[in-house]
Enzyme design. Sequence first.
Site, PDB file in Angstrom:
ATOM      1  N   ARG A  59       0.696  -1.131  -0.183  1.00 37.25           N
ATOM      2  CA  ARG A  59      -0.288  -0.138   0.077  1.00 37.25           C
ATOM      3  C   ARG A  59       0.285   1.117   0.115  1.00 37.25           C
ATOM      4  NH1 ARG A  59      -3.669  -1.918   4.474  1.00 37.25           N
ATOM      5  NH2 ARG A  59      -1.877  -3.711   4.713  1.00 37.25           N
ATOM      6  N   GLU A  96       3.672  -9.729  15.209  1.00 38.30           N
ATOM      7  CA  GLU A  96       3.503 -10.681  16.314  1.00 38.30           C
ATOM      8  C   GLU A  96       3.776 -11.642  16.693  1.00 38.30           C
ATOM      9  OE1 GLU A  96      -0.840  -9.393  16.532  1.00 38.30           O
ATOM     10  OE2 GLU A  96      -0.543 -10.076  18.651  1.00 38.30           O
TER      11      GLU A  96
HETATM   12  P1  AMP Z   1       3.645  -2.484  11.307  1.00 37.24           P
HETATM   13  O1  AMP Z   1       5.033  -2.611  11.100  1.00 37.24           O
HETATM   14  O2  AMP Z   1       2.995  -2.848  13.644  1.00 37.24           O
HETATM   15  O3  AMP Z   1       4.311  -0.715  11.970  1.00 37.24           O
HETATM   16  O4  AMP Z   1       2.799  -2.679  10.609  1.00 37.24           O
HETATM   17  C1  AMP Z   1       2.756  -1.504   9.206  1.00 37.24           C
HETATM   18  C2  AMP Z   1       1.766  -2.111   9.182  1.00 37.24           C
HETATM   19  O5  AMP Z   1       1.720  -3.446   9.121  1.00 37.24           O
HETATM   20  C3  AMP Z   1       1.310  -1.755   7.717  1.00 37.24           C
HETATM   21  O6  AMP Z   1       2.368  -2.184   6.535  1.00 37.24           O
HETATM   22  C4  AMP Z   1      -0.053  -1.377   7.517  1.00 37.24           C
HETATM   23  O7  AMP Z   1      -0.242  -1.959   6.016  1.00 37.24           O
HETATM   24  C5  AMP Z   1      -0.192  -3.469   8.460  1.00 37.24           C
HETATM   25  N1  AMP Z   1      -1.010  -2.716   9.275  1.00 37.24           N
HETATM   26  C6  AMP Z   1      -1.330  -2.927  10.683  1.00 37.24           C
HETATM   27  N2  AMP Z   1      -2.079  -2.950  11.658  1.00 37.24           N
HETATM   28  C7  AMP Z   1      -3.078  -2.558  10.439  1.00 37.24           C
HETATM   29  C8  AMP Z   1      -4.433  -2.579  11.010  1.00 37.24           C
HETATM   30  N3  AMP Z   1      -4.957  -2.083  11.606  1.00 37.24           N
HETATM   31  N4  AMP Z   1      -4.709  -1.786   9.880  1.00 37.24           N
HETATM   32  C9  AMP Z   1      -4.483  -2.598   8.080  1.00 37.24           C
HETATM   33  N5  AMP Z   1      -3.287  -2.487   8.598  1.00 37.24           N
HETATM   34  C10 AMP Z   1      -2.501  -3.166   9.844  1.00 37.24           C
END
Ligand code: AMP
Length: 176
Positions: A59, A96
């Site tokens: 995205r 996670e």
């Molecule tokens: P993080 O590495 O935990 O910051 O996760 C970010 C990535 O996971 C991004 O590329 C987001 O597109 C996806 N992502 C994580 N949580 C969500 C959520 N609640 N809704 C949509 N996309 C998410």
Amino acid sequence: MTDLTKLVRTIPDYPKPGIMFRDITTLILDPHGFTKVVNDLAEFAAGMRLTKIAGIEARGFIIGGALAHRLALGFVPLRKKGKLPHQTIVETYELEYGTDQIEMHLDAVDANDHVLLVDDLIATGGTAMAGVRLLRRGGAEVAACAFVIDLPDLGGAARLEAQGLKVHALMAFGGH
Ligand code: AMP
């Protein structure tokens, strides 16, 4: 005035129970919404003397690609491992459950670059930090990290800021 938050669709319990999935497909489907996202990010980027935009698959390609075009800058794709054909560098980050990897072409940036990193959403910040590490290993300076959505309760933006990075998001949602 287009309210961007109203154009994000929230899917509860996707992809698993307890997660509120913030779906930007409805936002980019709306021409006013998509235009406003790109305009707002372009405004944030104004005066930064950027040389390139980097976007995280998938995205981050949509938002970052449109922004790069708007600013007449080159675009650096940070891809899932195994997709880039030339010589790459790779970074591993925590999910996670388990780990994931993103890659960048080694010759995509150099020490003359001042790059804005773009993704649709920041949660824990693990993905964005891996992107920052790739750009820095390539020699580039990361001017800032920009997102459409921040989930501040997950602490990613604070984590990036603690690394001295400038972070910007167009909206925030509470919870996971
Ligand atoms: P993080 O590495 O935990 O910051 O996760 C970010 C990535 O996971 C991004 O590329 C987001 O597109 C996806 N992502 C994580 N949580 C969500 C959520 N609640 N809704 C949509 N996309 C998410």
